[in-house]
Write a protein that holds these residues in place. Structure first.
Motif, PDB file in Angstrom:
ATOM      1  N   ILE A  18      -1.704   4.268 -74.730  1.00 36.34           N
ATOM      2  CA  ILE A  18      -2.566   5.302 -76.042  1.00 36.34           C
ATOM      3  C   ILE A  18      -2.386   6.744 -75.744  1.00 36.34           C
ATOM      4  O   ILE A  18      -2.648   7.248 -74.615  1.00 36.34           O
ATOM      5  N   VAL A  19      -1.865   7.252 -76.704  1.00 39.81           N
ATOM      6  CA  VAL A  19      -1.488   8.711 -76.762  1.00 39.81           C
ATOM      7  C   VAL A  19      -2.229   9.177 -77.807  1.00 39.81           C
ATOM      8  O   VAL A  19      -1.917   9.107 -79.105  1.00 39.81           O
ATOM      9  N   ASP A  20      -3.248  10.034 -77.716  1.00 41.67           N
ATOM     10  CA  ASP A  20      -4.026  10.800 -78.674  1.00 41.67           C
ATOM     11  C   ASP A  20      -3.734  12.064 -78.970  1.00 41.67           C
ATOM     12  O   ASP A  20      -3.655  12.880 -77.947  1.00 41.67           O
ATOM     13  N   ILE A  21      -3.264  12.279 -80.217  1.00 36.57           N
ATOM     14  CA  ILE A  21      -2.793  13.702 -80.541  1.00 36.57           C
ATOM     15  C   ILE A  21      -3.676  14.529 -81.092  1.00 36.57           C
ATOM     16  O   ILE A  21      -3.288  15.742 -81.644  1.00 36.57           O
ATOM     17  N   ARG A  22      -5.034  14.436 -81.037  1.00 41.20           N
ATOM     18  CA  ARG A  22      -5.884  15.526 -81.469  1.00 41.20           C
ATOM     19  C   ARG A  22      -5.932  16.515 -80.768  1.00 41.20           C
ATOM     20  O   ARG A  22      -5.647  16.444 -79.542  1.00 41.20           O
ATOM     21  N   PRO A  23      -6.603  17.735 -81.134  1.00 39.15           N
ATOM     22  CA  PRO A  23      -6.528  18.822 -80.269  1.00 39.15           C
ATOM     23  C   PRO A  23      -7.525  18.604 -79.241  1.00 39.15           C
ATOM     24  O   PRO A  23      -8.520  17.887 -79.259  1.00 39.15           O
ATOM     25  N   ALA A  24      -7.330  19.370 -78.269  1.00 39.87           N
ATOM     26  CA  ALA A  24      -7.850  19.095 -76.734  1.00 39.87           C
ATOM     27  C   ALA A  24      -9.385  19.272 -76.621  1.00 39.87           C
ATOM     28  O   ALA A  24     -10.165  18.253 -76.343  1.00 39.87           O
ATOM     29  N   ASN A  25      -9.864  20.228 -77.488  1.00 32.10           N
ATOM     30  CA  ASN A  25     -11.213  20.204 -77.470  1.00 32.10           C
ATOM     31  C   ASN A  25     -12.078  19.203 -78.216  1.00 32.10           C
ATOM     32  O   ASN A  25     -13.017  18.822 -77.837  1.00 32.10           O
ATOM     33  N   LEU A  48      10.223   5.688 -72.158  1.00 29.80           N
ATOM     34  CA  LEU A  48      10.872   3.950 -72.000  1.00 29.80           C
ATOM     35  C   LEU A  48       9.581   3.237 -72.291  1.00 29.80           C
ATOM     36  O   LEU A  48       9.582   1.822 -72.184  1.00 29.80           O
ATOM     37  N   ALA A  49       8.428   3.821 -72.429  1.00 34.00           N
ATOM     38  CA  ALA A  49       6.972   2.878 -72.228  1.00 34.00           C
ATOM     39  C   ALA A  49       6.807   2.535 -73.674  1.00 34.00           C
ATOM     40  O   ALA A  49       7.101   3.396 -74.701  1.00 34.00           O
ATOM     41  N   PRO A  50       6.088   1.333 -73.967  1.00 31.77           N
ATOM     42  CA  PRO A  50       5.300   1.164 -75.418  1.00 31.77           C
ATOM     43  C   PRO A  50       4.360   2.062 -75.560  1.00 31.77           C
ATOM     44  O   PRO A  50       3.492   2.096 -74.879  1.00 31.77           O
ATOM     45  N   VAL A  51       4.486   2.721 -76.678  1.00 30.61           N
ATOM     46  CA  VAL A  51       3.410   3.930 -77.035  1.00 30.61           C
ATOM     47  C   VAL A  51       2.552   3.639 -78.165  1.00 30.61           C
ATOM     48  O   VAL A  51       3.084   3.066 -79.076  1.00 30.61           O
ATOM     49  N   LEU A  52       1.324   3.865 -78.072  1.00 34.26           N
ATOM     50  CA  LEU A  52       0.505   3.845 -79.181  1.00 34.26           C
ATOM     51  C   LEU A  52       0.033   4.975 -79.666  1.00 34.26           C
ATOM     52  O   LEU A  52      -1.140   5.691 -79.025  1.00 34.26           O
ATOM     53  N   LEU A  53       0.253   5.598 -80.720  1.00 33.80           N
ATOM     54  CA  LEU A  53      -0.197   6.990 -81.302  1.00 33.80           C
ATOM     55  C   LEU A  53      -1.529   6.825 -81.704  1.00 33.80           C
ATOM     56  O   LEU A  53      -1.620   5.834 -82.684  1.00 33.80           O
ATOM     57  N   ILE A  54      -2.745   7.647 -81.694  1.00 34.87           N
ATOM     58  CA  ILE A  54      -3.907   7.456 -82.493  1.00 34.87           C
ATOM     59  C   ILE A  54      -4.405   8.975 -82.652  1.00 34.87           C
ATOM     60  O   ILE A  54      -3.910  10.014 -82.147  1.00 34.87           O
ATOM     61  N   GLY A  55      -4.965   8.982 -83.907  1.00 36.16           N
ATOM     62  CA  GLY A  55      -5.426  10.143 -84.295  1.00 36.16           C
ATOM     63  C   GLY A  55      -7.093  10.022 -84.479  1.00 36.16           C
ATOM     64  O   GLY A  55      -7.595   9.011 -84.074  1.00 36.16           O
ATOM     65  N   ASP A  56      -7.586  10.475 -85.569  1.00 35.39           N
ATOM     66  CA  ASP A  56      -8.826  10.282 -85.796  1.00 35.39           C
ATOM     67  C   ASP A  56      -9.171   9.344 -86.914  1.00 35.39           C
ATOM     68  O   ASP A  56     -10.177   8.826 -87.347  1.00 35.39           O
ATOM     69  N   GLY A  57      -7.894   8.624 -87.413  1.00 32.10           N
ATOM     70  CA  GLY A  57      -7.630   7.758 -88.590  1.00 32.10           C
ATOM     71  C   GLY A  57      -8.084   8.193 -89.820  1.00 32.10           C
ATOM     72  O   GLY A  57      -7.967   7.304 -90.687  1.00 32.10           O
ATOM     73  N   LYS A  58      -7.971   9.537 -89.829  1.00 30.58           N
ATOM     74  CA  LYS A  58      -7.975  10.123 -91.458  1.00 30.58           C
ATOM     75  C   LYS A  58      -6.698  10.726 -91.623  1.00 30.58           C
ATOM     76  O   LYS A  58      -6.725  11.320 -93.151  1.00 30.58           O
ATOM     77  N   ALA A  59      -5.586  10.527 -91.110  1.00 27.53           N
ATOM     78  CA  ALA A  59      -4.212  11.177 -91.352  1.00 27.53           C
ATOM     79  C   ALA A  59      -3.292  10.301 -90.814  1.00 27.53           C
ATOM     80  O   ALA A  59      -2.321  10.628 -90.144  1.00 27.53           O
TER      81      ALA A  59
END
Length: 298
Positions: free
Chosen positions: A86-93, A119-130
């Protein structure tokens, strides 16, 4: 001169990422996607509809014809989701206040340079609103060398609803289901979202340019109507306007578990959205531009 395809892909990705990062919170008048008016200068509200007629009105801003079936989008029912990093792209704060266990926090602008993930299977997530913004970046990331990248529909909100371990401030969880005036403006009319409003809020929302697709008499009718709408409109998600924040937990629990991630709530007074629009108009006016809305909003 020999072309370096890897360098070209990296440049293309950087340009795409900058476009997303620098996009303004509202769309300005240079876009050609403003809505046409009738002879009286008024915009005609859309009524609740399904099938081909409804599909014909949708013109997603992201260029994705149907986000709900986009190849990059994954649902929690996808068997591969649990095996992905899981890779979360939201701002750090924001990430630090609430995050999925074992997730990495990497800004979208620097993700292409994280070689250990390619090379890894990646799942991008945000807050689900964009989700539309994340999904638009799948192809550029693949072009930069990512072998297997997907976007989780509903992001962190979906993980929470599926009882995935979430770490952080419990009060921040409330924000996962609710929309601020700016989030409402950025989301309404995009992708598969439609609007359900209580009768007392529908007229004012319509006056402010939000197309109301379905109405209920009052907040006590929302649950029953949502159950009907979610069952009848596969792939369509709903924004609910006009119910108190305190009512959301009980209302959510009346919905089937798989349907809960398909509903977001705007709980501020409609006048707060009006104030936001006025503020944005003032900002854009100073830049010599005017506020417009996407064509599948009005």
């Amino acid at each position: 001169m020999k072309l370096d395809h890897k360098k070209i892909a990296a440049v293309c990705l950087a340009v795409g990422l900058c476009a997303v990062c620098l996009a303004p919170p509202v769309r300005a008048s240079e876009s050609a996607e403003s809505c046409s008016l009738d002879k009286a200068g008024k915009q005609t509200p859309r009524v609740e509809s399904t099938g081909a007629a409804a599909s014909a009105t949708q013109q997603p801003l992201s260029g994705i014809a149907n986000l709900s079936t986009h190849a990059c989008l994954a649902g929690v029912w996808d068997a591969s989701v649990k095996a992905r990093q899981i890779v979360d792209i939201r701002p750090a704060n924001i990430f630090n206040s609430l995050q999925a266990a074992n997730s990495l926090n990497i800004a979208m602008g620097s993700l292409a340079h994280r070689e250990f993930l390619k090379l890894a299977p990646v799942l991008l997530i945000g807050d689900g609103k964009a989700d539309f913004e994340l999904t638009a970046m799948c192809e550029p990331l693949r072009a930069s060398g990512f072998k297997d990248v997907r976007v989780l529909k509903g992001g962190l909100r979906t993980l929470h609803l599926e009882d995935y371990p979430i770490v952080g401030n419990p009060r921040a969880i409330e924000a996962l289901d609710t929309l601020s005036p700016q989030e409402l403006h950025n989301l309404v009319g995009r992708d598969a979202w439609k609007v359900l409003a209580t009768k007392s809020d529908a007229a004012e929302a319509t006056r402010l340019g939000i197309r109301v697709d379905a109405e209920v008499t009052d907040a006590s009718d929302v649950s029953k109507r949502l159950l009907t709408l979610l069952a009848a409109t596969s792939g369509t998600d709903w924004i609910v306007i006009g119910i108190p924040l305190a009512s959301i937990p009980d209302l959510r629990n009346t919905l089937p578990k798989r349907q809960r991630g398909r509903v977001l709530f705007y709980t501020d007074p409609v006048r707060a959205y009006a104030a936001f629009l006025q503020q944005q108009r003032s900002v854009l006016a100073d830049a010599g531009k005017s506020l417009i809305r996407p064509c599948n909003q009005f």
